[in-house]
Design a protein around this motif. Structure first.
Motif, PDB file in Angstrom:
ATOM      1  N   SER A  63       0.865  -1.177   0.000  1.00 55.97           N
ATOM      2  CA  SER A  63       0.000   0.000   0.000  1.00 55.97           C
ATOM      3  C   SER A  63       0.900   1.224   0.000  1.00 55.97           C
ATOM      4  O   SER A  63       1.520   1.563   1.011  1.00 55.97           O
ATOM      5  N   VAL A  64       0.989   1.897  -1.157  1.00 58.54           N
ATOM      6  CA  VAL A  64       1.973   2.977  -1.318  1.00 58.54           C
ATOM      7  C   VAL A  64       1.295   4.347  -1.314  1.00 58.54           C
ATOM      8  O   VAL A  64       0.377   4.602  -2.096  1.00 58.54           O
ATOM      9  N   HIS A  65       1.767   5.195  -0.430  1.00 59.58           N
ATOM     10  CA  HIS A  65       1.403   6.615  -0.439  1.00 59.58           C
ATOM     11  C   HIS A  65       2.664   7.396  -0.121  1.00 59.58           C
ATOM     12  O   HIS A  65       3.584   6.877   0.516  1.00 59.58           O
ATOM     13  N   GLY A  66       2.736   8.611  -0.584  1.00 51.75           N
ATOM     14  CA  GLY A  66       3.950   9.389  -0.356  1.00 51.75           C
ATOM     15  C   GLY A  66       5.133   8.746  -1.053  1.00 51.75           C
ATOM     16  O   GLY A  66       5.011   8.183  -2.140  1.00 51.75           O
ATOM     17  N   ALA A  67       6.286   8.798  -0.402  1.00 44.13           N
ATOM     18  CA  ALA A  67       7.515   8.295  -1.014  1.00 44.13           C
ATOM     19  C   ALA A  67       7.657   6.782  -0.881  1.00 44.13           C
ATOM     20  O   ALA A  67       7.407   6.213   0.175  1.00 44.13           O
ATOM     21  N   ALA A  68       8.033   6.151  -1.985  1.00 42.88           N
ATOM     22  CA  ALA A  68       8.526   4.772  -1.986  1.00 42.88           C
ATOM     23  C   ALA A  68       9.810   4.850  -2.792  1.00 42.88           C
ATOM     24  O   ALA A  68       9.823   4.640  -4.007  1.00 42.88           O
ATOM     25  N   ALA A  69      10.873   5.206  -2.114  1.00 47.99           N
ATOM     26  CA  ALA A  69      12.122   5.560  -2.796  1.00 47.99           C
ATOM     27  C   ALA A  69      13.263   4.648  -2.367  1.00 47.99           C
ATOM     28  O   ALA A  69      13.285   4.160  -1.237  1.00 47.99           O
ATOM     29  N   GLY A  70      14.196   4.416  -3.290  1.00 48.18           N
ATOM     30  CA  GLY A  70      15.357   3.612  -2.967  1.00 48.18           C
ATOM     31  C   GLY A  70      14.960   2.235  -2.466  1.00 48.18           C
ATOM     32  O   GLY A  70      14.223   1.501  -3.132  1.00 48.18           O
ATOM     33  N   LEU A  71      15.415   1.881  -1.269  1.00 48.21           N
ATOM     34  CA  LEU A  71      15.046   0.596  -0.682  1.00 48.21           C
ATOM     35  C   LEU A  71      13.541   0.473  -0.526  1.00 48.21           C
ATOM     36  O   LEU A  71      12.983  -0.609  -0.685  1.00 48.21           O
ATOM     37  N   GLY A  72      12.855   1.587  -0.239  1.00 49.43           N
ATOM     38  CA  GLY A  72      11.397   1.557  -0.134  1.00 49.43           C
ATOM     39  C   GLY A  72      10.755   1.119  -1.433  1.00 49.43           C
ATOM     40  O   GLY A  72       9.767   0.388  -1.434  1.00 49.43           O
ATOM     41  N   CYS A  73      11.339   1.535  -2.550  1.00 48.69           N
ATOM     42  CA  CYS A  73      10.846   1.114  -3.863  1.00 48.69           C
ATOM     43  C   CYS A  73      11.113  -0.379  -4.064  1.00 48.69           C
ATOM     44  O   CYS A  73      10.242  -1.110  -4.540  1.00 48.69           O
ATOM     45  N   SER A  74      12.316  -0.831  -3.703  1.00 47.22           N
ATOM     46  CA  SER A  74      12.652  -2.256  -3.840  1.00 47.22           C
ATOM     47  C   SER A  74      11.658  -3.124  -3.080  1.00 47.22           C
ATOM     48  O   SER A  74      11.202  -4.156  -3.596  1.00 47.22           O
ATOM     49  N   ILE A  75      11.317  -2.720  -1.857  1.00 44.01           N
ATOM     50  CA  ILE A  75      10.394  -3.497  -1.032  1.00 44.01           C
ATOM     51  C   ILE A  75       9.001  -3.502  -1.646  1.00 44.01           C
ATOM     52  O   ILE A  75       8.335  -4.539  -1.717  1.00 44.01           O
ATOM     53  N   ALA A  76       8.553  -2.336  -2.090  1.00 46.86           N
ATOM     54  CA  ALA A  76       7.203  -2.246  -2.659  1.00 46.86           C
ATOM     55  C   ALA A  76       7.056  -3.145  -3.883  1.00 46.86           C
ATOM     56  O   ALA A  76       6.114  -3.929  -3.984  1.00 46.86           O
ATOM     57  N   ILE A  77       8.007  -3.044  -4.820  1.00 43.66           N
ATOM     58  CA  ILE A  77       7.856  -3.809  -6.069  1.00 43.66           C
ATOM     59  C   ILE A  77       8.227  -5.273  -5.910  1.00 43.66           C
ATOM     60  O   ILE A  77       8.023  -6.075  -6.826  1.00 43.66           O
ATOM     61  N   ALA A  78       8.742  -5.646  -4.737  1.00 43.24           N
ATOM     62  CA  ALA A  78       8.948  -7.072  -4.438  1.00 43.24           C
ATOM     63  C   ALA A  78       7.628  -7.753  -4.133  1.00 43.24           C
ATOM     64  O   ALA A  78       7.531  -8.985  -4.180  1.00 43.24           O
ATOM     65  N   CYS A  79       6.604  -6.962  -3.825  1.00 41.48           N
ATOM     66  CA  CYS A  79       5.297  -7.531  -3.496  1.00 41.48           C
ATOM     67  C   CYS A  79       4.595  -8.028  -4.759  1.00 41.48           C
ATOM     68  O   CYS A  79       4.845  -7.545  -5.860  1.00 41.48           O
TER      69      CYS A  79
END
Length: 261
Positions: free
Chosen positions: A104-120
Protein backbone atom coordinates in the motif's frame (compact mmCIF):
# COMPACT_ATOMS: atom_id res chain seq x y z
CA UNK A 1 0.22 -7.90 17.56
CA UNK A 2 4.01 -8.18 17.22
CA UNK A 3 6.04 -5.04 17.92
CA UNK A 4 9.74 -4.61 17.25
CA UNK A 5 11.37 -1.25 17.81
CA UNK A 6 10.49 0.08 14.37
CA UNK A 7 8.18 -2.51 12.74
CA UNK A 8 4.61 -3.33 13.78
CA UNK A 9 2.94 -6.60 12.76
CA UNK A 10 -0.74 -7.37 13.25
CA UNK A 11 -2.19 -10.79 12.43
CA UNK A 12 -5.93 -11.39 12.22
CA UNK A 13 -7.97 -13.97 10.32
CA UNK A 14 -5.28 -15.21 7.90
CA UNK A 15 -4.21 -11.63 7.20
CA UNK A 16 -0.96 -10.03 8.40
CA UNK A 17 -0.24 -6.30 8.21
CA UNK A 18 3.37 -5.11 8.39
CA UNK A 19 3.70 -1.41 9.19
CA UNK A 20 6.95 0.55 8.96
CA UNK A 21 6.71 2.63 12.11
CA UNK A 22 9.15 5.52 11.87
CA UNK A 23 6.82 8.24 10.54
CA UNK A 24 8.99 11.15 11.74
CA UNK A 25 11.74 9.93 9.39
CA UNK A 26 9.33 9.06 6.51
CA UNK A 27 10.07 5.44 7.45
CA UNK A 28 13.66 5.74 6.27
CA UNK A 29 15.48 2.64 7.48
CA UNK A 30 18.68 2.35 9.44
CA UNK A 31 20.53 -0.96 9.83
CA UNK A 32 18.49 -2.00 12.86
CA UNK A 33 15.17 -1.43 11.10
CA UNK A 34 16.36 -3.37 8.04
CA UNK A 35 17.32 -6.31 10.25
CA UNK A 36 14.00 -6.17 12.09
CA UNK A 37 12.10 -6.20 8.80
CA UNK A 38 14.08 -9.15 7.48
CA UNK A 39 13.36 -11.04 10.73
CA UNK A 40 9.64 -10.24 10.52
CA UNK A 41 9.36 -11.41 6.92
CA UNK A 42 11.28 -14.60 7.74
CA UNK A 43 8.87 -15.31 10.59
CA UNK A 44 5.77 -14.63 8.50
CA UNK A 45 7.07 -16.76 5.63
CA UNK A 46 6.96 -19.77 7.95
CA UNK A 47 3.50 -19.02 9.35
CA UNK A 48 1.10 -21.33 7.51
CA UNK A 49 -1.93 -19.70 9.16
CA UNK A 50 -1.24 -16.43 7.30
CA UNK A 51 -2.35 -16.34 3.65
CA UNK A 52 -2.02 -12.63 2.76
CA UNK A 53 0.57 -10.09 3.94
CA UNK A 54 0.10 -6.33 3.57
CA UNK A 55 2.97 -3.83 3.72
CA UNK A 56 2.40 -0.16 4.52
CA UNK A 57 4.11 2.86 6.08
CA UNK A 58 2.89 4.90 9.04
CA UNK A 59 2.53 8.64 8.60
CA UNK A 60 3.07 10.39 5.29
CA UNK A 61 5.13 7.86 3.34
CA UNK A 62 5.55 4.19 2.50
CA UNK A 63 9.33 4.43 3.00
CA UNK A 64 11.92 6.98 1.92
CA UNK A 65 14.49 4.16 1.68
CA UNK A 66 17.75 3.92 3.58
CA UNK A 67 18.42 6.49 6.27
CA UNK A 68 21.04 8.70 4.63
CA UNK A 69 21.83 10.62 7.81
CA UNK A 70 22.61 7.33 9.57
CA UNK A 71 25.34 6.74 6.98
CA UNK A 72 27.11 9.84 8.32
CA UNK A 73 26.55 9.18 12.02
CA UNK A 74 30.01 9.22 13.67
CA UNK A 75 28.68 7.34 16.70
CA UNK A 76 27.83 4.25 14.71
CA UNK A 77 27.91 4.45 10.93
CA UNK A 78 25.90 1.84 9.10
CA UNK A 79 28.03 -1.24 8.40
CA UNK A 80 27.39 -2.07 4.76
CA UNK A 81 28.50 -5.71 5.08
CA UNK A 82 25.94 -6.44 7.81
CA UNK A 83 23.23 -4.44 6.06
CA UNK A 84 23.66 -6.26 2.77
CA UNK A 85 23.33 -9.65 4.51
CA UNK A 86 19.98 -8.54 5.95
CA UNK A 87 18.78 -6.96 2.70
CA UNK A 88 19.70 -10.06 0.71
CA UNK A 89 17.83 -12.19 3.25
CA UNK A 90 14.84 -9.84 3.02
CA UNK A 91 14.71 -9.94 -0.80
CA UNK A 92 14.89 -13.73 -0.95
CA UNK A 93 12.30 -14.16 1.79
CA UNK A 94 9.84 -11.79 0.14
CA UNK A 95 10.20 -13.49 -3.24
CA UNK A 96 9.77 -16.97 -1.76
CA UNK A 97 6.91 -16.15 0.62
CA UNK A 98 4.02 -18.58 0.03
CA UNK A 99 1.62 -15.81 1.01
CA UNK A 100 0.20 -13.26 -1.43
CA UNK A 101 1.86 -9.93 -0.66
CA UNK A 102 0.40 -6.46 -1.30
CA UNK A 103 2.06 -3.06 -0.93
CA UNK A 104 0.00 0.00 0.00
CA UNK A 105 1.97 2.98 -1.32
CA UNK A 106 1.40 6.62 -0.44
CA UNK A 107 3.95 9.39 -0.36
CA UNK A 108 7.51 8.30 -1.01
CA UNK A 109 8.53 4.77 -1.99
CA UNK A 110 12.12 5.56 -2.80
CA UNK A 111 15.36 3.61 -2.97
CA UNK A 112 15.05 0.60 -0.68
CA UNK A 113 11.40 1.56 -0.13
CA UNK A 114 10.85 1.11 -3.86
CA UNK A 115 12.65 -2.26 -3.84
CA UNK A 116 10.39 -3.50 -1.03
CA UNK A 117 7.20 -2.25 -2.66
CA UNK A 118 7.86 -3.81 -6.07
CA UNK A 119 8.95 -7.07 -4.44
CA UNK A 120 5.30 -7.53 -3.50
CA UNK A 121 2.93 -9.53 -5.70
CA UNK A 122 0.55 -6.57 -5.96
CA UNK A 123 1.40 -2.86 -5.67
CA UNK A 124 -1.39 -0.31 -5.21
CA UNK A 125 -0.28 3.33 -5.09
CA UNK A 126 -1.90 6.72 -4.78
CA UNK A 127 -1.81 9.25 -7.61
CA UNK A 128 0.62 11.62 -5.88
CA UNK A 129 3.01 8.89 -4.72
CA UNK A 130 6.70 9.50 -5.40
CA UNK A 131 8.15 6.21 -6.60
CA UNK A 132 11.84 6.17 -7.48
CA UNK A 133 14.84 3.85 -7.65
CA UNK A 134 16.98 6.86 -6.80
CA UNK A 135 20.15 5.36 -5.33
CA UNK A 136 22.07 7.18 -8.08
CA UNK A 137 21.58 10.45 -6.22
CA UNK A 138 23.99 9.34 -3.51
CA UNK A 139 26.35 7.41 -5.76
CA UNK A 140 25.01 3.97 -4.86
CA UNK A 141 23.21 1.21 -6.73
CA UNK A 142 19.87 -0.48 -6.00
CA UNK A 143 19.83 -3.11 -3.27
CA UNK A 144 17.25 -5.30 -1.58
CA UNK A 145 16.96 -7.14 -4.90
CA UNK A 146 16.00 -3.87 -6.62
CA UNK A 147 17.70 -4.79 -9.91
CA UNK A 148 15.83 -8.09 -10.05
CA UNK A 149 12.39 -6.80 -9.07
CA UNK A 150 12.66 -3.79 -11.38
CA UNK A 151 13.64 -6.00 -14.32
CA UNK A 152 10.77 -8.39 -13.58
CA UNK A 153 8.26 -5.57 -13.71
CA UNK A 154 9.48 -3.32 -16.52
CA UNK A 155 12.21 -5.22 -18.40
CA UNK A 156 15.95 -4.70 -18.63
CA UNK A 157 16.03 -1.66 -20.92
CA UNK A 158 13.59 0.43 -18.89
CA UNK A 159 15.11 -0.80 -15.62
CA UNK A 160 18.47 0.65 -16.67
CA UNK A 161 16.91 3.99 -17.53
CA UNK A 162 15.04 4.23 -14.22
CA UNK A 163 18.17 3.31 -12.25
CA UNK A 164 20.49 5.64 -14.15
CA UNK A 165 18.13 8.61 -14.10
CA UNK A 166 16.71 8.18 -10.61
CA UNK A 167 13.46 9.49 -12.11
CA UNK A 168 10.65 10.08 -9.63
CA UNK A 169 7.33 8.69 -10.89
CA UNK A 170 3.87 9.54 -9.66
CA UNK A 171 1.32 6.77 -9.32
CA UNK A 172 -0.25 7.30 -12.72
CA UNK A 173 3.07 7.15 -14.59
CA UNK A 174 4.26 4.16 -12.55
CA UNK A 175 1.07 2.31 -13.50
CA UNK A 176 1.46 3.23 -17.19
CA UNK A 177 4.86 1.54 -17.41
CA UNK A 178 3.86 -1.50 -15.32
CA UNK A 179 5.94 -0.64 -12.28
CA UNK A 180 2.84 -0.82 -10.10
CA UNK A 181 -0.44 -2.67 -10.60
CA UNK A 182 -3.11 -0.14 -9.67
CA UNK A 183 -3.31 3.60 -9.08
CA UNK A 184 -5.99 5.10 -6.83
CA UNK A 185 -6.95 8.56 -5.64
CA UNK A 186 -4.94 10.15 -2.87
CA UNK A 187 -5.96 8.84 0.53
CA UNK A 188 -7.47 5.66 -0.93
CA UNK A 189 -4.55 3.23 -1.14
CA UNK A 190 -5.11 1.55 2.20
CA UNK A 191 -8.85 1.11 1.57
CA UNK A 192 -8.14 -0.36 -1.87
CA UNK A 193 -5.50 -2.71 -0.46
CA UNK A 194 -7.83 -3.97 2.26
CA UNK A 195 -10.58 -4.63 -0.30
CA UNK A 196 -8.12 -6.48 -2.55
CA UNK A 197 -6.91 -8.54 0.40
CA UNK A 198 -10.45 -9.60 1.23
CA UNK A 199 -11.04 -10.58 -2.39
CA UNK A 200 -7.96 -12.81 -2.24
CA UNK A 201 -8.96 -14.29 1.12
CA UNK A 202 -12.29 -15.32 -0.45
CA UNK A 203 -10.40 -17.04 -3.29
CA UNK A 204 -8.67 -20.47 -3.26
CA UNK A 205 -5.44 -19.14 -1.79
CA UNK A 206 -3.73 -22.54 -1.85
CA UNK A 207 -4.09 -22.60 -5.63
CA UNK A 208 -2.81 -19.02 -5.90
CA UNK A 209 0.20 -19.81 -3.72
CA UNK A 210 1.02 -22.88 -5.80
CA UNK A 211 1.01 -20.84 -9.01
CA UNK A 212 3.19 -18.22 -7.37
CA UNK A 213 5.69 -20.90 -6.35
CA UNK A 214 5.83 -22.29 -9.89
CA UNK A 215 6.25 -18.86 -11.49
CA UNK A 216 8.96 -17.85 -9.02
CA UNK A 217 10.87 -21.16 -9.03
CA UNK A 218 13.20 -20.28 -11.90
CA UNK A 219 13.85 -16.81 -10.49
CA UNK A 220 15.18 -17.92 -7.11
CA UNK A 221 18.69 -18.73 -8.33
CA UNK A 222 18.81 -15.54 -10.41
CA UNK A 223 17.76 -13.48 -7.40
CA UNK A 224 20.42 -15.14 -5.26
CA UNK A 225 23.04 -14.10 -7.81
CA UNK A 226 21.62 -10.59 -8.09
CA UNK A 227 21.72 -9.92 -4.35
CA UNK A 228 25.26 -11.30 -4.24
CA UNK A 229 26.31 -8.87 -6.98
CA UNK A 230 24.42 -6.03 -5.28
CA UNK A 231 26.32 -6.73 -2.07
CA UNK A 232 29.68 -6.63 -3.83
CA UNK A 233 28.77 -3.57 -5.86
CA UNK A 234 27.32 -1.62 -2.94
CA UNK A 235 30.42 -2.23 -0.83
CA UNK A 236 32.55 -0.89 -3.68
CA UNK A 237 30.31 2.15 -4.21
CA UNK A 238 30.43 3.03 -0.51
CA UNK A 239 34.17 3.60 -0.89
CA UNK A 240 33.85 6.05 -3.79
CA UNK A 241 34.28 9.79 -3.66
CA UNK A 242 30.96 10.18 -5.47
CA UNK A 243 29.09 8.41 -2.68
CA UNK A 244 30.68 10.58 0.01
CA UNK A 245 29.82 13.67 -2.02
CA UNK A 246 26.29 12.41 -2.64
CA UNK A 247 25.35 11.93 1.00
CA UNK A 248 27.07 15.19 2.03
CA UNK A 249 25.11 17.06 -0.62
CA UNK A 250 21.89 15.35 0.50
CA UNK A 251 22.39 16.47 4.09
CA UNK A 252 23.35 19.99 2.98
CA UNK A 253 20.38 20.10 0.56
CA UNK A 254 22.45 21.04 -2.48
CA UNK A 255 23.16 19.56 -5.88
CA UNK A 256 26.03 17.01 -5.74
CA UNK A 257 29.14 17.44 -7.83
CA UNK A 258 30.10 13.97 -9.07
CA UNK A 259 33.44 13.17 -10.67
CA UNK A 260 32.96 9.50 -11.62
CA UNK A 261 35.31 8.16 -8.96
Amino acid sequence: MIMTKQIEVEIQDRLATVTFNQPAAMNAMDGEMMRELADVVDELRGNSSVHVVLFRGAGGAFSAGGNVKAMLDPRGPMKMEDIMVDLSRLALSMYSMPQITIASVHGAAAGLGCSIAIACDVVIAEESSKIAMNFIGIGLLPDGGGHFFLKERVGTARAKQLIWSGEVLDGKRAAQIGLIDQVVADGEAWNAVQKHAQKILHSPTASMAASKQILHAAGIEELKRVVELESEGQAAMRRTSDHKEGIQAFVEKRRPSFIGQ
